[in-house]
Design a protein around this motif. Structure first.
Motif, PDB file in Angstrom:
ATOM      1  N   ALA A   1       1.061   0.401   5.931  1.00 13.73           N
ATOM      2  CA  ALA A   1      -0.225   0.019   6.514  1.00 13.73           C
ATOM      3  C   ALA A   1      -0.843  -1.221   5.882  1.00 13.73           C
ATOM      4  O   ALA A   1      -1.823  -1.750   6.399  1.00 13.73           O
ATOM      5  CB  ALA A   1      -1.208   1.192   6.399  1.00 13.73           C
ATOM      6  N   GLY A   2      -0.287  -1.688   4.792  1.00 14.60           N
ATOM      7  CA  GLY A   2      -0.923  -2.778   4.068  1.00 14.60           C
ATOM      8  C   GLY A   2      -0.705  -4.148   4.634  1.00 14.60           C
ATOM      9  O   GLY A   2      -1.507  -5.063   4.398  1.00 14.60           O
ATOM     10  N   LYS A   3       0.365  -4.330   5.392  1.00 13.83           N
ATOM     11  CA  LYS A   3       0.702  -5.671   5.872  1.00 13.83           C
ATOM     12  C   LYS A   3       1.267  -5.600   7.293  1.00 13.83           C
ATOM     13  O   LYS A   3       1.704  -4.549   7.760  1.00 13.83           O
ATOM     14  CB  LYS A   3       1.740  -6.323   4.957  1.00 13.83           C
ATOM     15  N   GLY A   4       1.294  -6.750   7.937  1.00 12.92           N
ATOM     16  CA  GLY A   4       2.025  -6.926   9.186  1.00 12.92           C
ATOM     17  C   GLY A   4       1.606  -5.998  10.309  1.00 12.92           C
ATOM     18  O   GLY A   4       0.420  -5.745  10.536  1.00 12.92           O
TER      19      GLY A   4
ATOM     20  N   THR B   1      -8.219   6.587   4.381  1.00 12.39           N
ATOM     21  CA  THR B   1      -7.725   7.268   3.190  1.00 12.39           C
ATOM     22  C   THR B   1      -6.508   6.500   2.696  1.00 12.39           C
ATOM     23  O   THR B   1      -5.599   6.195   3.483  1.00 12.39           O
ATOM     24  CB  THR B   1      -7.336   8.722   3.503  1.00 12.39           C
ATOM     25  N   ALA B   2      -6.455   6.169   1.427  1.00 16.63           N
ATOM     26  CA  ALA B   2      -5.406   5.306   0.884  1.00 16.63           C
ATOM     27  C   ALA B   2      -4.484   6.080  -0.043  1.00 16.63           C
ATOM     28  O   ALA B   2      -4.951   6.791  -0.945  1.00 16.63           O
ATOM     29  CB  ALA B   2      -6.028   4.131   0.133  1.00 16.63           C
TER      30      ALA B   2
ATOM     31  N   VAL C   1      -7.578   6.779   9.664  1.00 15.63           N
ATOM     32  CA  VAL C   1      -6.225   6.404   9.261  1.00 15.63           C
ATOM     33  C   VAL C   1      -5.959   6.854   7.836  1.00 15.63           C
ATOM     34  O   VAL C   1      -6.787   6.655   6.946  1.00 15.63           O
ATOM     35  CB  VAL C   1      -6.023   4.883   9.390  1.00 15.63           C
ATOM     36  N   ILE C   2      -4.794   7.477   7.641  1.00 20.98           N
ATOM     37  CA  ILE C   2      -4.292   7.762   6.295  1.00 20.98           C
ATOM     38  C   ILE C   2      -3.213   6.735   6.030  1.00 20.98           C
ATOM     39  O   ILE C   2      -2.128   6.780   6.628  1.00 20.98           O
ATOM     40  CB  ILE C   2      -3.735   9.193   6.160  1.00 20.98           C
ATOM     41  N   ALA C   3      -3.523   5.771   5.201  1.00 22.41           N
ATOM     42  CA  ALA C   3      -2.680   4.599   5.010  1.00 22.41           C
ATOM     43  C   ALA C   3      -1.757   4.778   3.816  1.00 22.41           C
ATOM     44  O   ALA C   3      -2.219   5.007   2.692  1.00 22.41           O
ATOM     45  CB  ALA C   3      -3.541   3.358   4.819  1.00 22.41           C
TER      46      ALA C   3
ATOM     47  N   LEU D   1      -7.871  -2.651   2.856  1.00 23.07           N
ATOM     48  CA  LEU D   1      -7.920  -1.881   4.091  1.00 23.07           C
ATOM     49  C   LEU D   1      -9.037  -0.837   4.046  1.00 23.07           C
ATOM     50  O   LEU D   1      -9.728  -0.620   5.047  1.00 23.07           O
ATOM     51  CB  LEU D   1      -6.564  -1.211   4.321  1.00 23.07           C
ATOM     52  N   VAL D   2      -9.227  -0.221   2.902  1.00 18.98           N
ATOM     53  CA  VAL D   2     -10.330   0.744   2.741  1.00 18.98           C
ATOM     54  C   VAL D   2     -11.658   0.057   3.005  1.00 18.98           C
ATOM     55  O   VAL D   2     -12.542   0.592   3.696  1.00 18.98           O
ATOM     56  CB  VAL D   2     -10.306   1.375   1.336  1.00 18.98           C
TER      57      VAL D   2
END
Length: 241
Positions: free
Chosen positions: A13-16, A52-53, A32-34, A45-46
């Motif tokens: 979820a962090g990129k692209g 939720t990370a 979203v649970i990333a 993103l948070v």
């Protein structure tokens, strides 16, 4: 399409594409649970979507399993994490091959197992979306391990759809061509490199992360309630030539 009140796990979820999908789904009401490797990406993103990370190296099977369990329960799953390495067939090492298979194929299996077991235990259906690639069916030079990993992901998706369908869990793939994430924009900025691929795309361009995200949103939604087991090219017609 709305996902109000839904919990959706997104890996990578962090990129692209993973980031674009996370932002899109959150904008449509989802929590979203990333899952991604970089804590810095997660922190950003948070701040942006209030997700939720969970920081995790998905190449580690044990860590992937623990993170998947921590992410449950969830209504939907998007397996987007992926990696690659440019090596000729004669030069690719066993270590590189194993690493790419671990991230691109084994991790989606581990996370999907946790998701499916959770849904089955609760007696509810769901949907899994695996982000594959047009490389699953095209032998791009220098992409031995990547092509193999995505071909395996497609095959696994069909088995998942077959076995999980009776529990009301749909499983599909999207298979984009070059997607213009910030990294891809740099990688494909050379006309000499991009030209031969673009010449085979009838619409004459690569695709955007949001275009892939729209397809993912549709396949997760109730509008796609009878669709399972497909591999959907998002390639501007590349596969027709």
């Amino acid at each position: 399409m709305t996902f109000a009140g839904k919990r959706i796990v997104v890996t990578g979820a962090g990129k692209g594409i993973g980031r674009a999908v996370s932002v899109m789904l959150a904008g449509r009401g989802a929590h979203v649970i990333a899952l991604t490797r970089s804590q810095q990406d997660l922190d950003q993103l948070v701040d942006e979507i209030g997700c939720t990370a969970i920081a995790v190296d998905l190449s580690d099977a044990g860590a992937a399993h623990a993170a998947a369990e921590l992410a449950m329960p969830a209504d939907f799953l998007v397996n987007c994490a992926g990696t690659t390495s440019l090596d000729s067939f004669l030069d690719v090492s066993a270590e590189t091959f194993d690493y790419i298979m671990a991230v691109n194929t084994r991790a989606p299996m581990i996370v999907a197992q946790a998701y499916a077991r959770s849904r089955i235990a609760r007696g509810v259906g769901g949907a899994i979306l695996n982000v594959s690639s047009i490389s699953s069916t095209v032998g791009f030079a220098g992409h031995t391990a990547y092509c193999a990993s995505k071909g395996a992901l497609d095959a696994m998706t069909r088995v998942m759809a077959n076995e999980l369908g009776p529990y009301g869990i749909r499983v599909n793939c999207v298979n984009p061509i070059v997607t213009l994430t910030p990294m891809a924009v740099k990688a494909w900025s050379d006309p000499a490199k991009a030209g031969p691929i673009l010449d085979r795309i009838p619409i004459g361009r690569f695709v955007s992360p949001d275009e892939v995200g729209e397809a993912i949103s549709f396949l997760l939604s109730d509008a796609a309630s009878a669709i399972s087991g497909i591999t959907l090219p998002i390639d501007g017609g590349f596969s027709t030539r």
